[in-house]
Every structure is written in structure tokens, then in C-alpha cells.
Write a protein that holds these residues in place. Structure first.
Motif, PDB file in Angstrom:
ATOM      1  N   LEU A 493      16.449  28.111  -3.700  1.00  0.00           N
ATOM      2  CA  LEU A 493      15.418  27.357  -2.986  1.00  0.00           C
ATOM      3  C   LEU A 493      14.346  26.921  -3.979  1.00  0.00           C
ATOM      4  CD1 LEU A 493      14.308  26.612  -0.081  1.00  0.00           C
ATOM      5  CD2 LEU A 493      13.045  28.781  -0.212  1.00  0.00           C
ATOM      6  N   TYR A 494      13.843  25.689  -3.801  1.00  0.00           N
ATOM      7  CA  TYR A 494      12.886  25.165  -4.781  1.00  0.00           C
ATOM      8  C   TYR A 494      11.803  24.342  -4.090  1.00  0.00           C
ATOM      9  CZ  TYR A 494      11.085  22.379  -8.723  1.00  0.00           C
ATOM     10  OH  TYR A 494      10.279  21.770  -9.649  1.00  0.00           O
ATOM     11  N   ASP A 495      10.578  24.510  -4.526  1.00  0.00           N
ATOM     12  CA  ASP A 495       9.395  23.707  -4.221  1.00  0.00           C
ATOM     13  C   ASP A 495       8.720  24.086  -2.906  1.00  0.00           C
ATOM     14  OD1 ASP A 495       7.622  21.455  -5.038  1.00  0.00           O
ATOM     15  OD2 ASP A 495       8.277  20.675  -3.087  1.00  0.00           O
ATOM     16  N   ALA A 496       9.432  24.151  -1.791  1.00  0.00           N
ATOM     17  CA  ALA A 496       8.808  24.443  -0.499  1.00  0.00           C
ATOM     18  C   ALA A 496       9.449  25.678   0.118  1.00  0.00           C
ATOM     19  CB  ALA A 496       8.953  23.245   0.447  1.00  0.00           C
ATOM     20  N   PRO A 497       8.690  26.420   0.948  1.00  0.00           N
ATOM     21  CA  PRO A 497       9.297  27.528   1.685  1.00  0.00           C
ATOM     22  C   PRO A 497      10.433  27.019   2.567  1.00  0.00           C
ATOM     23  CG  PRO A 497       6.904  27.588   1.854  1.00  0.00           C
ATOM     24  CD  PRO A 497       7.252  26.274   1.237  1.00  0.00           C
ATOM     25  N   LEU A 498      11.364  27.914   2.903  1.00  0.00           N
ATOM     26  CA  LEU A 498      12.466  27.499   3.769  1.00  0.00           C
ATOM     27  C   LEU A 498      11.917  26.997   5.099  1.00  0.00           C
ATOM     28  CD1 LEU A 498      15.550  27.351   4.127  1.00  0.00           C
ATOM     29  CD2 LEU A 498      15.418  29.602   5.210  1.00  0.00           C
ATOM     30  N   PHE A 499      11.025  27.767   5.737  1.00  0.00           N
ATOM     31  CA  PHE A 499      10.338  27.345   6.950  1.00  0.00           C
ATOM     32  C   PHE A 499       8.892  27.011   6.595  1.00  0.00           C
ATOM     33  CE2 PHE A 499      13.798  29.899   8.627  1.00  0.00           C
ATOM     34  CZ  PHE A 499      14.206  29.183   9.756  1.00  0.00           C
ATOM     35  N   ALA A 500       8.466  25.809   6.946  1.00  0.00           N
ATOM     36  CA  ALA A 500       7.062  25.459   6.736  1.00  0.00           C
ATOM     37  C   ALA A 500       6.194  26.086   7.810  1.00  0.00           C
ATOM     38  CB  ALA A 500       6.887  23.945   6.730  1.00  0.00           C
ATOM     39  N   ILE A 516      14.411  29.241  -7.297  1.00  0.00           N
ATOM     40  CA  ILE A 516      14.265  28.817  -8.682  1.00  0.00           C
ATOM     41  C   ILE A 516      12.977  28.009  -8.764  1.00  0.00           C
ATOM     42  CG2 ILE A 516      16.735  28.769  -9.170  1.00  0.00           C
ATOM     43  CD1 ILE A 516      16.629  25.723  -8.888  1.00  0.00           C
ATOM     44  N   GLY A 517      12.341  28.027  -9.924  1.00  0.00           N
ATOM     45  CA  GLY A 517      11.108  27.258 -10.045  1.00  0.00           C
ATOM     46  C   GLY A 517      10.021  27.803  -9.146  1.00  0.00           C
TER      47      GLY A 517
END
Length: 659
Positions: A493-500, A516-517
């Protein structure tokens, strides 16, 4: 695909002969009599893209009169008690409501050791009383397909297949239903479903030739082993050794439900079905003896020189590579004929026991890696989101279904099995579908992107940029359903949470995440949580502006953890608000800008979690006991919560499993 049929069976007074009518006098107060069993055949169905009713089902889809069930063992899974361990409990099916004991003293009873502990139920179901099987008196049973016959002939229809369809049950997690008097048991198919699809698309010499009128029949798999055995403590069937003198091979003639083929002209296919015994390399290569799968079938078509005459030709072939037949699964043999060039092409695929062929069958085997976040996925309101073209959900009249036939109810949760379906799910929520009162199950580990993706944590020489995730839900449209992770992973998973945004009705259980990241805006699982998170975990180091698991928690988090360092200022959660509760959780790692092992950077609510002083302490039995003690106390006031407890493993982190 099969529809699961459930039957509640009232069983009057079930027990072993060794019990007595005075059982009630010495049973502990928490022991409960088992007076009902709800039996299901393959409760995972429907399992393939299809309308609500499948076109073809193979074998038993429901219990019928004369079906028999034998429970070879019923006992408490952990620390079983001899006086509460039962065997050879036999029933037969009488109608759509009742099972009855076939042997023993009917007034006697069987009991749970208690109403909450998982119990082990092991058993088998025979399709009829005259089904041929042998008790080997050594903890195993033996059977033979087509007993007393030289050829195993299924060509007359599915009724013949049903007569051979052995079902097995093996579960170490069977629990008492509400009230403790009944339980559910699921039986699965023990043998192998074989499916042969013959494609005649390129058979005719030309589109206008008379040999477009083709018939395919007499599909035979040759020299199939027919003798098998199963054990009282397993749900697996084993074929007898190929060199065993008791083994017997027979030709297997398959059933074609649509004898005239499906489709028209040169686009026809002919599909054949049957049962065989499970077979793998161990069977085929014992003592250097290699047995390839051989087959034959006939093709009939008008004579191009004299259309009034019908020509019949026998095709035969063999697979150089081994063909596996897996227990309880379906092996599909695909055959393409080319009459013009006298060629035949074959391949093999594997799937669940039953499924329905659809025009996009190849899409069902697509990779689950995100190659492009702007992938052309559909949501159910799209015009192209039909049963054949939908990525995940589509409108089936007044019912919203997924492409596997599920309607999102607790018994038929929507299933996500690819990354594109996960993306479609995210876009559904963003578009306003909250999934309130609906259930979603992750049905496969999802890898978001390739391992060569370039991030600020990876090799700077990589040329492929990591794909940014969009998050599920918004403040305006939060996710409000139940997401069952099934102990599966969302990886990379990258940049944003799985659930916003998880709303107040949301529930997420048994979901695992690796990243990652960097993850911006909050934790890897959720940026904001107002609902319930249970038994979820984040593995390895996480770079985030919030906590490793959640950014802001205003709901409930329990039995969840992070193993790894947090490259940020918060541990498991960034902010726990005054309505937030965190119970029985831990963080196993350093926090770059905060306190190691911390549960929350800012806490205004309730936190009931042991805080260790070292990684070594977390790996000790005593720490696991602390976690479980706190959870047990809390569960006593939370009857509606799914109960999870930690399991200690030497020199490792405590892991969570469902009670």
C-alpha cells in the motif's frame, strides 16, 4: 457454482451408548445438550461469475432422502475431555427439516463441554445407504467409484454423479449457535470434479461449409484410478497407490448437459462433466511409473462430398504434462479442434468445484496487481456494468450482486479477489454507496503493485513509479458496512490509508496490511475511524504522518497491533478522541519522533492496553497473558463483539485468532 442449502435438523436426544440417562446428574452447569445441527453443502457458493441460478451444477447441492452423515469425532478442540468426546455418531436425512439417529439408544444425549469453546467436528456424508464403502478398522475408510462396474458412466446425467459424490466435514472451529443448543457444520466435496470443454470454432473448412454442423460426444477419460481412502481425522481423500494391487482403473464416460452444443455455427462449445479421484505427482510418479492422462471423443458432421451422409471421427490425445485432479476442486480440460489442418490444441485450468462458463472467463484469472490506478473499472451505476462486463458489482434487477453471484448479505458477502475489484470498491464508496448493513469479504491476498515500483524507500535506480492509492470513503461518503479481511493481506500500500473514512456503522476485522513508501493523512488501515476495528495488523516499518494503524480514532479498536518501527511521531494511533476506545492492542517497535511502543500520541478517550518496556517483553508468554486477560474482562461487558484472543509463539510476536 452451487447454491448452498441449509437445513435445520431437530435431533431428539443424541448420544453414545456409553452415556446414560443419568447424564444430567453429573453434567457441569455450563455443559449444554446438542439438540440441533444445521448442515450445509459447500457453504462458499455461489463461487463463480453467474446469475443467481447456475446453468449447470455437478454432484450434490442439497441433502436428499437416504443421505447419511457419520460424525467420526466430536470433541472440544483445546484440552478435550474424554467424557465429552464422541465418535461414530450416525444420522440419516429424512426430509427437508429432519435428521434422525440410525444407531444407538435414542433417548441418550450428547453435550458441548461448554457453550463457547471451539469444538472439532469430523465426519462424512454418503449419498445413499447402498453407497459402497469399507471401514478399514484402522482409522480409515475406503471407497470405489463405479463399484461393480467395468466403466464409470456418467453420460446419463447428474443423478449418476450424485450417487458417487462423497462429502466430508472437518472443522476445529465449530461453535455453539445462540443459545448453545445447535451448531452449523459445512460439508465439502471430497472427490474431484472434471470438466472438458471442446471448442469447434476453427473446425469447419470454411464458414459456408457443411461441416459447420458438428456434434461432439462420447467423451472418455481412460484408465482413471477409482479406489480411494479417507481418514477419520482429515477432510482429504487419497487415491490408492498406482502400484497397489487393490487399485483398479476404469474408463470414465462424461456427461454433456447440452448434447447439441452451446452457441451457433462455428462458435459452438460442448461441455462434459464427471467425477474422478484426486491425483497429483505422488500418484503419477511412484516407482518411476508415469501415467499420462489420455482421452478420446467422437465428432460427427455431414460429409462435404455427400451432405446426406454423416461422418463420425474419433479423436484421441494424451497430456505430456501431468494433469492434477485436486480434492474438492474442478479441473477443466480445454480442447480446440481444427478440422481443416487436422490439429487439436489442449490446455488445463483449475477452479472451485462448480462454476458457470461466461464470455469473460479469462478475466476471472487476471492478475491482482495494480498496473494503473486509472484502470478502466466499473461501478454498479455505469451503463456497461452488466453481468458480463462489470468489474465487481452490477444490478441484477432489484438486487445488487457481485460478479460471483453474491448479494452482500451475511451468508453471501460480496467478494473481492483482485486489485481492480478493490479499486472498484473504493470508487463505489466515493460515489455514495456506503454499504450500510452489507458484508464484504477479502477473498485473496492483494498485491497493489510490482516489487520494482520506485518509492523513497526503495532502489532509486528503479524506473517504475509506485502507484498511489486513492483511499476508500470520504467524510461525505464514509464506508458503513462490514469488511471481513479473512486473515488476508493487502500488500504494498502506498500514499493513502486503505480506508480514508470509516463511519460509525463500519466494522473491519482480520485484515492485514504492508506498506511501501509513505502513508499520508493517517494510519495504514484508516485515516479516521468512527466504527469498529478488530484483529487487524500492520506488518513491518511504516512511514506515516499519523499512527501506524489509524490516524484519528473516535470509535473502537481492539485486539490489533503493529510490528515494526513507525517513521513518524505516533505509535499505533495518532489521536484517540474522547469517544475513542482502544482495548488489548500493542505496538512492537520504535517511534521516530515519539515514544517507543506507544498506543496513541494524543489520548482523550479510553486506552486499556499493556505497555511493554522492550521487544523482548512483548515476545514473552506473560505479555500475551496480559493482553488476553484485558480482552476477557472487556468481552464480559461486550456480548455482541466478535471475540479474538492472542496466541503466544516462542521468540515471536503475539498473533491474533478468532475465539
Amino acid at each position: 457454482m452451487m447454491k448452498a442449502y441449509q437445513y435445520f435438523c431437530l435431533i431428539a436426544m443424541m448420544a453414545l451408548a456409553s452415556c446414560s440417562n443419568e447424564d444430567d446428574s453429573f453434567m457441569p452447569s455450563d455443559a449444554l445438550e446438542i439438540v440441533g445441527i444445521e448442515a450445509t453443502i459447500d457453504g462458499e457458493q455461489p463461487s463463480r461469475r453467474a446469475a443467481a441460478t447456475p446453468a449447470v451444477t455437478v454432484g450434490r447441492t442439497e441433502f436428499a432422502p437416504d443421505d447419511r452423515i457419520v460424525f467420526t469425532s466430536i470433541k472440544r478442540t483445546t484440552a478435550p475431555l474424554e467424557s465429552f468426546t464422541y465418535s461414530d455418531i450416525r444420522y440419516y436425512f429424512t426430509d427437508k427439516k429432519n435428521w434422525k439417529r440410525t444407531e444407538g439408544n435414542l433417548p441418550e444425549k450428547i453435550y458441548w463441554t461448554d457453550g463457547s469453546s471451539p469444538h472439532t467436528f469430523i465426519g462424512y456424508s454418503l449419498p445413499a445407504e447402498d453407497y459402497h464403502w469399507v471401514d478399514n478398522d484402522n482409522g480409515t475408510y475406503s471407497g470405489e467409484l463405479g463399484y461393480g462396474k467395468d466403466t464409470l458412466d456418467f453420460s446419463t446425467g447428474n443423478d449418476e454423479i450424485k450417487k458417487e459424490d462423497l462429502l466430508l466435514n472437518y472443522s476445529t472451529k465449530t461453535v455453539a449457535e445462540t443459545g448453545g443448543l445447535s451448531t452449523k457444520v459445512i460439508f465439502t466435496h471430497a472427490l474431484s470434479n472434471v470438466r472438458v470443454v471442446v471448442n469447434i470454432k476453427n473446425f469447419a473448412s470454411s464458414a459456408s461449409a457443411v461441416d459447420t454442423k458438428v456434434g461432439v460426444g462420447n467423451m472418455v477419460l481412460h484408465n482413471q484410478p477409482t479406489k480411494f481412502k479417507w481418514g477419520i481425522h482429515s477432510s482429504k481423500v487419497q487415491v490408492l497407490d498406482i502400484n497397489d494391487s487393490k487399485q483398479r482403473t476404469k474408463d470414465l464416460m462424461l456427461w454433456c448437459p447440452a448434447a447439441d452444443g452451446e452457441g451457433t455455427g462455428q462458435s459452438k462449445t460442448f461441455t462434459f462433466y464427471g467425477l474422478t479421484t484426486p491425483q497429483d505427482e505422488l500418484y503419477h510418479h511412484i516407482n518411476g511409473n508415469d501415467q499420462p492422462l489420455t482421452f478420446s471423443f467422437t465428432v460427427s458432421y455431414p460429409n462435404p462430398m455427400n451432405p446426406a451422409e454423416t461422418l463420425t471421427k474419433t479423436y484421441s490425445g494424451a497430456f505430456n504434462d501431468l494433469v492434477h485432479f485436486n480434492p474438492g476442486m474442478c479441473t477443466t480440460i480445454n480442447i480446440s479442434l481444427n478440422h481443416k489442418d487436422e490439429q487439436m490444441f489442449t490446455d488445463v485450468s483449475y477452479s472451485d468445484w462448480n462454476f458457470v462458463a461466461t464470455p469473460d472467463l479469462g478475466e476471472l484469472r487476471k492478475k491482482s496487481t495494480f498496473l494503473d490506478i486509472n484502470s478502466n473499472v466499473t461501478i454498479h451505476t455505469d451503463a456497461q456494468a452488466t453481468i458480463y462486463d462489470a468489474t465487481w458489482l452490477y444490478n441484477d434487477g432489484a438486487v445488487l450482486r457481485d460478479i460471483y453471484g453474491n448479494d452482500g448479505t451475511v451468508g453471501m458477502p460480496y467478494r473481492i479477489s483482485s486489485a481492480s475489484q478493490l479499486l472498484s470498491f473504493a470508487k463505489e464508496v466515493t460515489a455514495g454507496l456506503t454499504f450500510k448493513d452489507k458484508y464484504i469479504r477479502l477473498d485473496a491476498d492483494i498485491t497493489m503493485q510490482s516489487s520494482s515500483a520506485k518509492t523513497n524507500l526503495e532502489d532509486t535506480t528503479s524506473t517504475q513509479a509506485a502507484v498511489k492509492w486513492i483511499g476508500i470513503g470520504t467524510a461525505a461518503h464514509p464506508f458503513e458496512g462490514t469488511f471481513l479481511g479473512g486473515d488476508r493481506f493487502v500488500n504494498r500500500l502506498y500514499d493513502a490509508p486503505l480506508f480514508a473514512c470509516l463511519g460509525s456503522q463500519a466494522r473491519v476485522e482480520q485484515l492485514h496490511i504492508t506498506t511501501i513508501g509513505s502513508i499520508s493523512g493517517g494510519g495504514a488501515l484508516a485515516q479516521t475511524n468512527q466504527g469498529i476495528i478488530g484483529a487487524c495488523k500492520v506488518i513491518d516499518d511504516v512511514e506515516t504522518t499519523g499512527g501506524a494503524l489509524v490516524g484519528t480514532n473516535s470509535g473502537l479498536i481492539y485486539a490489533s497491533y503493529h510490528t515494526g518501527d513507525t517513521k513518524g511521531t505516533a505509535g499505533l494511533v495518532d489521536t484517540n478522541t474522547n469517544t475513542g476506545t482502544i482495548v488489548g492492542c500493542y505496538q512492537a517497535g520504535d517511534v521516530a519522533g515519539g515514544t517507543a511502543f506507544s498506543i496513541a500520541k494524543t489520548n482523550q478517550g479510553t486506552i486499556a492496553c499493556p505497555v511493554p518496556t522492550s521487544l523482548y517483553e512483548i515476545q514473552q508468554q506473560a505479555f500475551t497473558d496480559q493482553l488476553n486477560k484485558g480482552l476477557k474482562t472487556w468481552y464480559a461487558t461486550q456480548a455482541s463483539r466478535t471475540q479474538f484472543y492472542y496466541v503466544h509463539t516462542a521468540a515471536n510476536w503475539p498473533t491474533v485468532q478468532r475465539q
